[in-house]
Design a protein around this motif. Structure first.
Motif, PDB file in Angstrom:
ATOM      1  N   GLY A 163       0.813  -1.212   0.000  1.00 24.23           N
ATOM      2  CA  GLY A 163       0.000   0.000   0.000  1.00 24.23           C
ATOM      3  C   GLY A 163       0.844   1.259   0.000  1.00 24.23           C
ATOM      4  N   ASP A 164       0.516   2.166   0.933  1.00 26.31           N
ATOM      5  CA  ASP A 164       1.184   3.464   1.000  1.00 26.31           C
ATOM      6  C   ASP A 164       2.660   3.364   1.361  1.00 26.31           C
ATOM      7  N   SER A 192      -1.148   7.324   9.828  1.00 26.41           N
ATOM      8  CA  SER A 192      -0.154   6.817  10.769  1.00 26.41           C
ATOM      9  C   SER A 192      -0.400   7.363  12.170  1.00 26.41           C
ATOM     10  N   GLU A 193       0.123   6.655  13.150  1.00 24.72           N
ATOM     11  CA  GLU A 193      -0.023   7.095  14.533  1.00 24.72           C
ATOM     12  C   GLU A 193       0.783   8.371  14.773  1.00 24.72           C
ATOM     13  N   ASP A 194       0.388   9.131  15.805  1.00 28.73           N
ATOM     14  CA  ASP A 194       1.074  10.382  16.124  1.00 28.73           C
ATOM     15  C   ASP A 194       2.522  10.118  16.532  1.00 28.73           C
ATOM     16  N   GLY A 233      -0.064   3.361   9.945  1.00 28.89           N
ATOM     17  CA  GLY A 233      -1.455   3.011  10.195  1.00 28.89           C
ATOM     18  C   GLY A 233      -1.772   1.597   9.758  1.00 28.89           C
ATOM     19  N   GLY A 234      -2.847   1.051  10.316  1.00 35.23           N
ATOM     20  CA  GLY A 234      -3.288  -0.288   9.942  1.00 35.23           C
ATOM     21  C   GLY A 234      -3.930  -0.304   8.572  1.00 35.23           C
ATOM     22  N   GLU A 235      -4.275  -1.490   8.117  1.00 37.60           N
ATOM     23  CA  GLU A 235      -4.878  -1.650   6.801  1.00 37.60           C
ATOM     24  C   GLU A 235      -6.255  -0.995   6.760  1.00 37.60           C
TER      25      GLU A 235
END
Length: 259
Positions: free
Chosen positions: A98-99, A186-188, A207-209
């Motif tokens: 993915g990203d 994504s997480e902080d 981040g998760g899927e």
């Protein structure tokens, strides 16, 4: 055939050693040109503000004190006596799904090979929390795709992004053509403070899927398939050209009226 192999995990990483061993069984020459250390997340960065040191370990093994893109660029444009026939990047310890491809040094190394006119692919091993095990399986998948890429070349602006599930090769269910999925935000960042009161930050986890349904690279890996995603090097969003063209015309009219 002469294959240039690079990565973003560094020259001493397990994945690149397995890849070189397997590829070397099928071609005339393999050259390793890889970073001196882990450069994961380096993306397509080139070192332009200082010279890049090169350390030759063996006749066809070079340690580059720079990014994955530096490695491939230097290898093709001046380091090697003969230009290679293909660039293969990997095997990365961890998926590039993915990203992830926007940040991946593994994918960037393959892209640099493609920018410089060579067929290229990036190969990654997707593993869980216990650590990667089946680098041989990923290297064998790379050999299969390398041979097909030589016999049936892709368009000049295309690379392959290959993700392999962390399974023994005979347990992999097959190869599947996929598109890139997407992750959640994504997480902080994680703020910290050193003993002198100065702040610093760790980048948060990806981040998760999110978009991980049928047809995506996430889905293929989850089902035990090798994910093979063709990536178009031309990043132009052609579907938006008309809308942006209308914006530009409107901006031009507004500025003319203001004058």
């Amino acid at each position: 055939m002469h294959i240039l192999i690079s990565n973003d995990d560094g020259l001493d990483a397990t994945g690149i050693q397995h890849l070189a061993e397997h590829i070397g069984r099928y071609v005339d020459r393999v050259t390793l040109v890889a970073p001196d250390r882990d450069r994961s997340g380096a993306s397509n960065s080139l070192t332009l503000d200082q010279p890049i040191r090169v350390e030759q370990r063996e006749s066809d093994v070079f340690k580059i004190y720079g990014t994955p893109t530096d490695c491939v660029h230097i290898g093709i444009t001046g380091l090697l006596g003969d230009e290679p026939d293909m660039v293969i990047s990997g095997v990365n310890a961890g998926g590039n799904l993915g990203d992830d491809v926007l940040y991946s040094g593994t994918v960037a190394a393959a892209m640099e090979g493609r920018f410089l006119g060579l067929p290229a692919m990036a190969v990654s091993l997707v593993y869980g929390g216990s650590g990667p095990r089946n680098f041989d399986a990923a290297a064998r998948a790379a050999v299969v795709l390398m041979r097909r890429l030589f016999s049936e070349p892709l368009p000049a602006d295309t690379i392959l992004n290959v993700n392999v599930p962390d399974l023994p090769f005979d347990e992999i269910r097959g190869f599947e053509t996929t598109r890139l999925g997407h992750r959640h935000r994504s997480e902080d960042v994680i703020p910290l403070e050193d003993p002198r009161g100065r702040r610093f930050f760790w980048i948060g986890a990806p981040g998760g899927e999110q978009d991980n349904g049928p047809g995506t690279d996430f889905n293929a890996i989850r089902r035990g398939y090798v994910s093979v995603t063709p990536i178009h090097v031309d990043l132009t969003r052609y579907q938006a050209l008309d809308q942006v063209g209308q914006w530009v015309q409107s901006i031009a009219r507004s500025e003319a009226e203001d004058q």
